[in-house]
Design a protein around this motif. Sequence first.
Motif, PDB file in Angstrom:
ATOM      1  N   MET A  67      38.210  14.323  -1.046  1.00  0.00           N
ATOM      2  CA  MET A  67      39.233  14.395   0.001  1.00  0.00           C
ATOM      3  C   MET A  67      39.314  15.833   0.518  1.00  0.00           C
ATOM      4  N   ASP A  68      38.907  16.052   1.771  1.00  0.00           N
ATOM      5  CA  ASP A  68      38.889  17.434   2.260  1.00  0.00           C
ATOM      6  C   ASP A  68      40.296  17.929   2.586  1.00  0.00           C
ATOM      7  N   GLY A  69      40.366  19.243   2.874  1.00  0.00           N
ATOM      8  CA  GLY A  69      41.656  19.866   3.115  1.00  0.00           C
ATOM      9  C   GLY A  69      42.394  19.320   4.324  1.00  0.00           C
ATOM     10  N   LEU A  70      41.664  18.870   5.333  1.00  0.00           N
ATOM     11  CA  LEU A  70      42.315  18.304   6.514  1.00  0.00           C
ATOM     12  C   LEU A  70      43.087  17.038   6.155  1.00  0.00           C
ATOM     13  N   GLU A  71      42.473  16.180   5.333  1.00  0.00           N
ATOM     14  CA  GLU A  71      43.147  14.954   4.919  1.00  0.00           C
ATOM     15  C   GLU A  71      44.320  15.267   3.990  1.00  0.00           C
ATOM     16  N   VAL A  72      44.141  16.245   3.107  1.00  0.00           N
ATOM     17  CA  VAL A  72      45.238  16.648   2.230  1.00  0.00           C
ATOM     18  C   VAL A  72      46.417  17.137   3.053  1.00  0.00           C
ATOM     19  N   CYS A  73      46.137  17.970   4.048  1.00  0.00           N
ATOM     20  CA  CYS A  73      47.197  18.492   4.922  1.00  0.00           C
ATOM     21  C   CYS A  73      47.904  17.355   5.650  1.00  0.00           C
ATOM     22  N   ARG A  74      47.133  16.420   6.184  1.00  0.00           N
ATOM     23  CA  ARG A  74      47.736  15.295   6.915  1.00  0.00           C
ATOM     24  C   ARG A  74      48.681  14.508   6.018  1.00  0.00           C
ATOM     25  N   ARG A  75      48.257  14.245   4.796  1.00  0.00           N
ATOM     26  CA  ARG A  75      49.102  13.481   3.873  1.00  0.00           C
ATOM     27  C   ARG A  75      50.347  14.263   3.471  1.00  0.00           C
ATOM     28  N   MET A  76      50.183  15.557   3.264  1.00  0.00           N
ATOM     29  CA  MET A  76      51.338  16.383   2.913  1.00  0.00           C
ATOM     30  C   MET A  76      52.381  16.371   4.013  1.00  0.00           C
TER      31      MET A  76
END
Length: 240
Positions: A67-76
Amino acid sequence: MTEHPGPAAAPTILVVDDEPLIRDSIADRLRAEGFAVTTADDGPAALAAQQGTVFDAVVLDVMLPGMDGLEVCRRMQTHTTTPVLMLTARADETDLVIGLGIGADDYLSKPFSMRELVARLRALIRRAERYAPDATAGPPAPETEVETLGEVQIDHAARRVLVSGSPIHLTRTEFDLLVSLARRPGAVLTRAQLLESVWQWPDAGETRTVDSHIRSLRQKVGAHHIRTVHGVGYALEVVR
């Protein structure tokens, strides 16, 4: 007898990077600067850490395994307004615009100086505190300050923007950037002026940050609303 308040709680930071050397170096420097630091080496671990703690800011690498950082950011950003500072080794501007568009507040390109990282985090935390609700202030006043500039309508109290009557989702940084431009519609603001107004950075060395956020803002409000004066800065155009 005068009572003196105790020391303020240390700001809490979540550092997410899969490279141990970088992750530990950042954590060590932040702890030396007085921050309380939690680390994670991938996206699922970062999301799990966030479930149990309210962090003051997140340092998030874009290039994470799985899971890349973009997806992590979106979920956060679906359940929190915690400021996110993204770290990227990529030169591709598309990644930066996507990251800023889904909720990241700022970014740093690798390699970076620890001094600048600390300064960016402190600025993000100050901005977040400025907009945090005051528990002692009571309910907000019913009056709403609404500013209409042609097709763009800015509701300052609700921090909401409509373009031609349709609501536009802006990140905290994008909203502040639009408001700064709206203070002097039609006037060109330099990148240095925007850095100081929006990011509270008196040092105008990092102007690329402004350009990246402007690109993201343009995609949302419409390119014709923001005029570029090459080599100088940007202006908000009042389109009727």
